[in-house]
Scaffold this motif. Structure first.
Motif, mmCIF file in Angstrom:
data_model
loop_
_atom_site.group_PDB
_atom_site.id
_atom_site.type_symbol
_atom_site.label_atom_id
_atom_site.label_comp_id
_atom_site.label_asym_id
_atom_site.label_seq_id
_atom_site.Cartn_x
_atom_site.Cartn_y
_atom_site.Cartn_z
ATOM 1 N N ALA A 169 -5.424 -6.435 -2.046
ATOM 2 C CA ALA A 169 -6.587 -6.111 -2.871
ATOM 3 C C ALA A 169 -6.172 -5.278 -4.081
ATOM 4 N N TRP A 170 -5.335 -4.278 -3.852
ATOM 5 C CA TRP A 170 -4.906 -3.433 -4.981
ATOM 6 C C TRP A 170 -3.991 -4.204 -5.938
ATOM 7 N N ARG A 171 -3.155 -5.096 -5.385
ATOM 8 C CA ARG A 171 -2.323 -5.914 -6.284
ATOM 9 C C ARG A 171 -3.191 -6.802 -7.167
ATOM 10 N N LEU A 172 -4.256 -7.346 -6.599
ATOM 11 C CA LEU A 172 -5.160 -8.177 -7.387
ATOM 12 C C LEU A 172 -5.848 -7.366 -8.484
ATOM 13 N N CYS A 173 -5.926 -6.055 -8.302
ATOM 14 C CA CYS A 173 -6.456 -5.162 -9.345
ATOM 15 C C CYS A 173 -5.385 -4.808 -10.377
ATOM 16 N N GLY A 174 -4.161 -5.253 -10.139
ATOM 17 C CA GLY A 174 -3.071 -4.979 -11.076
ATOM 18 C C GLY A 174 -2.189 -3.818 -10.686
ATOM 19 N N ALA A 175 -2.423 -3.230 -9.511
ATOM 20 C CA ALA A 175 -1.692 -2.028 -9.110
ATOM 21 C C ALA A 175 -0.352 -2.373 -8.457
ATOM 22 N N ILE A 176 0.519 -1.377 -8.441
ATOM 23 C CA ILE A 176 1.840 -1.471 -7.818
ATOM 24 C C ILE A 176 1.796 -0.656 -6.533
ATOM 25 N N ILE A 177 2.159 -1.252 -5.423
ATOM 26 C CA ILE A 177 1.966 -0.629 -4.114
ATOM 27 C C ILE A 177 3.138 0.279 -3.741
ATOM 28 N N HIS A 178 2.798 1.487 -3.308
ATOM 29 C CA HIS A 178 3.757 2.439 -2.738
ATOM 30 C C HIS A 178 3.225 2.876 -1.382
ATOM 31 N N ARG A 179 4.130 3.376 -0.537
ATOM 32 C CA ARG A 179 3.714 3.856 0.782
ATOM 33 C C ARG A 179 4.313 5.234 1.044
ATOM 34 N N LEU A 180 3.492 6.119 1.606
ATOM 35 C CA LEU A 180 3.925 7.453 1.994
ATOM 36 C C LEU A 180 3.252 7.811 3.320
ATOM 37 N N ALA A 181 3.843 8.746 4.034
ATOM 38 C CA ALA A 181 3.141 9.342 5.166
ATOM 39 C C ALA A 181 2.043 10.245 4.617
ATOM 40 N N PRO A 182 0.933 10.390 5.323
ATOM 41 C CA PRO A 182 -0.146 11.244 4.817
ATOM 42 C C PRO A 182 0.315 12.651 4.441
ATOM 43 N N GLU A 183 1.168 13.249 5.272
ATOM 44 C CA GLU A 183 1.641 14.607 4.992
ATOM 45 C C GLU A 183 2.462 14.660 3.714
ATOM 46 N N ASP A 184 3.335 13.670 3.524
ATOM 47 C CA ASP A 184 4.142 13.624 2.306
ATOM 48 C C ASP A 184 3.256 13.408 1.083
ATOM 49 N N HIS A 185 2.263 12.544 1.226
ATOM 50 C CA HIS A 185 1.326 12.292 0.131
ATOM 51 C C HIS A 185 0.685 13.598 -0.330
ATOM 52 N N ASP A 186 0.176 14.380 0.599
ATOM 53 C CA ASP A 186 -0.562 15.584 0.236
ATOM 54 C C ASP A 186 0.349 16.644 -0.373
ATOM 55 N N ARG A 187 1.587 16.733 0.096
ATOM 56 C CA ARG A 187 2.526 17.683 -0.512
ATOM 57 C C ARG A 187 2.859 17.275 -1.936
ATOM 58 N N VAL A 188 3.108 15.998 -2.141
ATOM 59 C CA VAL A 188 3.463 15.503 -3.470
ATOM 60 C C VAL A 188 2.326 15.741 -4.458
#
Length: 305
Positions: A169-188
């Motif tokens: 769905a996000w690719r169809l919106c033109g986005a580039i997909i990344h993946r993180l753990a929730p904890e890493d996401h919030d720290r970043v």
């Protein structure tokens, strides 16, 4: 000959403003969805979203929106996540995938577990890294996510196929997909997004409270405008984000305050060499960051991953 239909039959969007509205517009432009049902906090926003072609159906009740939906996007302030998920649970089809666009993830995951219980496997957490200062359906634009990152923070319970559907769905919106753990996401994002917003709000608030604020704003120019641009964002949304990521944001704020104390000491000592060293290190780091962004954008234009 088989005619392939849209990737999604029906999607439901909770929150039809900038984030949810742009998601819907992008999927419509891509021919990737047959019907978009919208749920909002006011009839006025839903009417405007329908008038602008963002949604096809304005729903007063959650069950109307989620009935028969392939995908549900929760694009509301993060503090509302648990209540929204709890409202849809009794009406959630077994094959429906739920995702979100919240700027924090540990609290959203906790909210999803509390609201959905054993059906949390149907919830794939996400966060599109894009935005504007404007709010509401009028702010939605079809290309908001083009070339931007969309971070997914999948749960152990998620089926890989469901994670891929959200990524699609996000690719169809033109986005580039990344993946993180929730904890890493919030720290970043405490460091590179949440702290900058806090600082921008604090600076504008400080100036606005001065007795000669009118004079100061009269002479504020492009540097002030660029530095404080994000202070035009939704106070409600950023209040929720700040509180949701409190621990990580406090850590980043403490580190920044220590740096300010150091700079203040250099300034008080009239230590030009020390001040210049800090400025030069910041300039060098920013130039490297910009070059990295430009290289990635060039690769994306050339069809790279």
């Amino acid at each position: 000959m088989t005619v392939q239909g849209p990737a999604f039959g029906k999607i439901a969007v909770f929150g039809v403003g900038l984030i949810g509205g742009s998601f819907a517009l992008a999927l419509k432009k891509a021919g990737a969805v047959r019907e978009v049902a919208g749920v909002g906090r006011s009839a006025a926003s839903l009417d405007k979203a329908r008038e602008l072609g963002i949604i096809d159906t304005a729903c007063a009740r959650p069950e109307e929106a989620v009935r028969g939906a392939d995908l549900i996007l929760v694009a509301a302030p993060v503090a509302q996540t648990q209540a929204i998920l709890a409202s849809i649970l009794p009406h959630l089809d077994a094959g429906t995938i739920v995702t979100d666009a919240g700027s924090t993830k540990c609290d959203v995951v906790a909210a999803a577990r509390a609201a959905l219980g054993e059906r949390v496997a149907q919830f794939v957490p996400g966060h599109p890294i894009a935005g504007r200062e404007q709010n509401g359906p009028e702010a939605a634009i079809v290309d908001l996510y083009t070339g931007k990152k969309a971070v997914l923070t999948p749960l152990p319970e998620n089926a890989p196929a469901d994670v891929e559907r959200v990524a699609e769905a996000w690719r169809l919106c033109g986005a580039i997909i990344h993946r993180l753990a929730p904890e890493d996401h919030d720290r970043v994002f405490a460091a590179v997004s949440h702290l900058p917003h806090l600082l921008a709000y604090a600076l504008v608030d400080d100036i606005a409270r001065k007795p000669h604020a009118d004079l100061l704003f009269q002479y504020a120019a492009s540097g002030f405008r660029d530095f404080t641009r994000i202070a035009g964002s939704s106070p409600e949304m950023w209040r929720d984000i700040s509180l949701a990521n409190q621990a990580a944001l406090l850590g980043e704020l403490d580190a920044y305050m220590a740096r300010l104390v150091q700079l203040r000491g250099l300034l008080a000592e009239a230590n030009g060499a020390g001040i210049e060293a800090v400025y030069a290190n910041a300039q060098h780091a920013r130039h490297n960051w910009i070059r990295t962004i430009e290289a990635a954008e060039k690769q994306n234009r050339q069809g790279g991953d």
